[in-house]
Design a protein around this motif. Structure first.
Motif, short mmCIF file in Angstrom:
data_model
loop_
_atom_site.label_atom_id
_atom_site.label_comp_id
_atom_site.label_asym_id
_atom_site.label_seq_id
_atom_site.Cartn_x
_atom_site.Cartn_y
_atom_site.Cartn_z
N ILE A 158 4.03 -24.64 -35.44
CA ILE A 158 2.69 -24.13 -35.14
C ILE A 158 1.69 -25.28 -35.06
O ILE A 158 0.82 -25.32 -34.17
N ASP A 159 1.81 -26.24 -35.97
CA ASP A 159 0.92 -27.41 -35.93
C ASP A 159 1.10 -28.19 -34.63
O ASP A 159 0.12 -28.66 -34.03
N ARG A 160 2.35 -28.36 -34.20
CA ARG A 160 2.61 -29.06 -32.95
C ARG A 160 2.04 -28.26 -31.76
O ARG A 160 1.46 -28.85 -30.84
N ALA A 161 2.20 -26.96 -31.80
CA ALA A 161 1.67 -26.12 -30.72
C ALA A 161 0.15 -26.20 -30.67
O ALA A 161 -0.44 -26.30 -29.58
N LYS A 162 -0.50 -26.20 -31.81
CA LYS A 162 -1.96 -26.31 -31.85
C LYS A 162 -2.43 -27.64 -31.25
O LYS A 162 -3.43 -27.69 -30.51
N MET B 128 -0.89 -29.40 -28.96
CA MET B 128 -0.72 -29.37 -27.51
C MET B 128 -1.73 -28.45 -26.85
O MET B 128 -2.20 -28.71 -25.73
N LEU B 129 -2.09 -27.37 -27.51
CA LEU B 129 -3.11 -26.47 -26.96
C LEU B 129 -4.47 -27.16 -26.86
O LEU B 129 -5.24 -26.93 -25.92
N ARG B 130 -4.76 -28.02 -27.82
CA ARG B 130 -6.03 -28.74 -27.81
C ARG B 130 -6.04 -29.89 -26.80
O ARG B 130 -7.07 -30.19 -26.20
N ASN B 131 -4.90 -30.56 -26.64
CA ASN B 131 -4.89 -31.85 -25.94
C ASN B 131 -4.09 -31.88 -24.65
O ASN B 131 -3.83 -32.96 -24.11
N SER B 132 -3.64 -30.74 -24.14
CA SER B 132 -2.88 -30.74 -22.89
C SER B 132 -3.24 -29.52 -22.06
O SER B 132 -3.88 -28.59 -22.54
N ARG C 65 -6.89 -21.95 -27.72
CA ARG C 65 -7.21 -23.00 -26.74
C ARG C 65 -8.65 -22.89 -26.27
O ARG C 65 -9.36 -23.91 -26.15
N ALA C 66 -9.09 -21.69 -26.02
CA ALA C 66 -10.45 -21.49 -25.54
C ALA C 66 -11.49 -21.97 -26.59
O ALA C 66 -12.53 -22.51 -26.24
N ALA C 67 -11.17 -21.74 -27.86
CA ALA C 67 -12.09 -22.11 -28.92
C ALA C 67 -12.10 -23.61 -29.19
O ALA C 67 -13.04 -24.12 -29.82
N HIS C 68 -11.06 -24.33 -28.72
CA HIS C 68 -10.95 -25.76 -29.03
C HIS C 68 -10.94 -26.63 -27.79
O HIS C 68 -10.58 -27.81 -27.85
N SER C 69 -11.33 -26.08 -26.66
CA SER C 69 -11.35 -26.89 -25.44
C SER C 69 -12.72 -27.51 -25.22
O SER C 69 -13.71 -27.11 -25.84
#
Length: 310
Positions: free
Chosen positions: A261-265, A267-271, A306-310
């Motif tokens: 989950i940490d890895r997914a978070k 990637m959601l923020r940075n890719s 992703r929307a909250a951290h983009s």
């Protein structure tokens, strides 16, 4: 210094810097009450000490071993008498006959006749190091044997003896390889394997935990099996799972989920990768399962995160 030289009227006796010794009656004393004919103390073979003794018989009082002791009669014969929890015993000891003691107490023995023996003392910590990973999740304890024969042990002890008698011309590595072969044979054939709770209050050593963490990070995109993690830590799956939770605070399964989950978070923020691709990269090929798990762990769906951290 490896040894001292003691002058007598007719000879010079070389006194080894180390002796095969035991504890008894509140004191530490040499197991055989005279100087050895040969000693490997000056060779500094790691993990074990070899001595050769030739003498008349003698008595060994009640004592305890802090290390593992294997000894073998070279030639001639003598009568061995010993005491155990089950009473007195005796045996005729001839060429090739071995005795073996683990790190435990001994009720004493008497050697009547021509004592002509090779003694091999093995450091218990050295055996633990040699067997690390070969008996996962277990501690090797050597069982007691007072009179037995084993051609393999006889051969190896004679090789060590002959090497020492010639001044160890083959070098330290050769001697240690032979000595380690003796140790492994004892572990495989003459041990009692017991469950092993690691030091430090039942925790996995830090060095092993790091190896497990590294393995998990490198395989987050794949199926990770408990047996793989246990093997990385050189433990049995049962004891690994038990001690992992004690050491880390969560089960191995929970830890892997957290890291995915940490890895997914991240990637959601940075890719700009799709939710599906991110799920695959952290080990979840089923998009529905990934979204459900992510929402359960984070509190929101992946696209909302992703929307909250983009």
């Amino acid at each position: 210094m490896a040894s001292d030289v003691r002058n007598t009227e007719d000879t010079e006796e070389v006194v080894p810097s180390r002796r095969i010794s035991v504890d008894g009656g509140g004191r530490h004393f040499a197991l055989v009450p005279h100087l050895p004919l040969l000693s490997s103390a000056s060779q500094q073979w790691e993990g074990f000490l070899l001595e050769r003794h030739v003498s008349d018989g003698f008595e060994v009082p009640k004592h305890s071993h802090s290390s593992i002791l294997l000894s073998m009669q070279l030639n001639a014969s003598l009568r061995l008498e010993w005491k155990s929890a089950f009473g007195g015993h005796n045996a005729v000891v001839d060429a090739g006959t071995l005795t073996l003691h683990g790190a435990a107490s001994c009720n004493g023995s008497t050697w009547n006749g021509a004592y002509n023996r090779i003694l091999f003392e093995l450091d218990e910590r050295h055996l633990e190091h040699l067997t690390e990973g070969k008996f996962p999740g277990a501690k090797v304890e050597i069982a007691e044997h007072w009179s037995f024969k084993d051609p393999r042990l006889e051969y190896l002890l004679k090789v060590l003896h002959d090497e020492l008698q010639q001044g160890a011309p083959a070098g330290r590595l050769f001697g240690e390889q032979v000595g380690n072969a003796v140790a492994m044979l004892l572990a495989k054939q003459y041990s009692v394997v017991r469950p092993y709770v690691y030091r430090g209050g039942g925790r996995i050593p830090t060095s092993r935990i790091r190896k497990v963490f590294d393995y998990i990070e490198a395989h987050l995109h794949q199926d990770i099996h408990l047996s793989d993690l246990a093997s990385t830590a050189a433990m049995s799956p049962y004891y690994f799972a038990r001690l992992f939770k004690t050491s880390i605070g969560v089960t191995p399964h929970q830890y892997v989920i957290q890291r995915r989950i940490d890895r997914a978070k991240e990637m959601l923020r940075n890719s700009q990768m799709s939710i599906f691709e991110i799920g695959v990269r952290v080990g979840y090929a089923d998009p529905k399962h990934f979204r459900t798990l992510f929402r359960r762990e984070v509190g929101v769906a992946p696209n909302a995160f992703r929307a909250a951290h983009s």
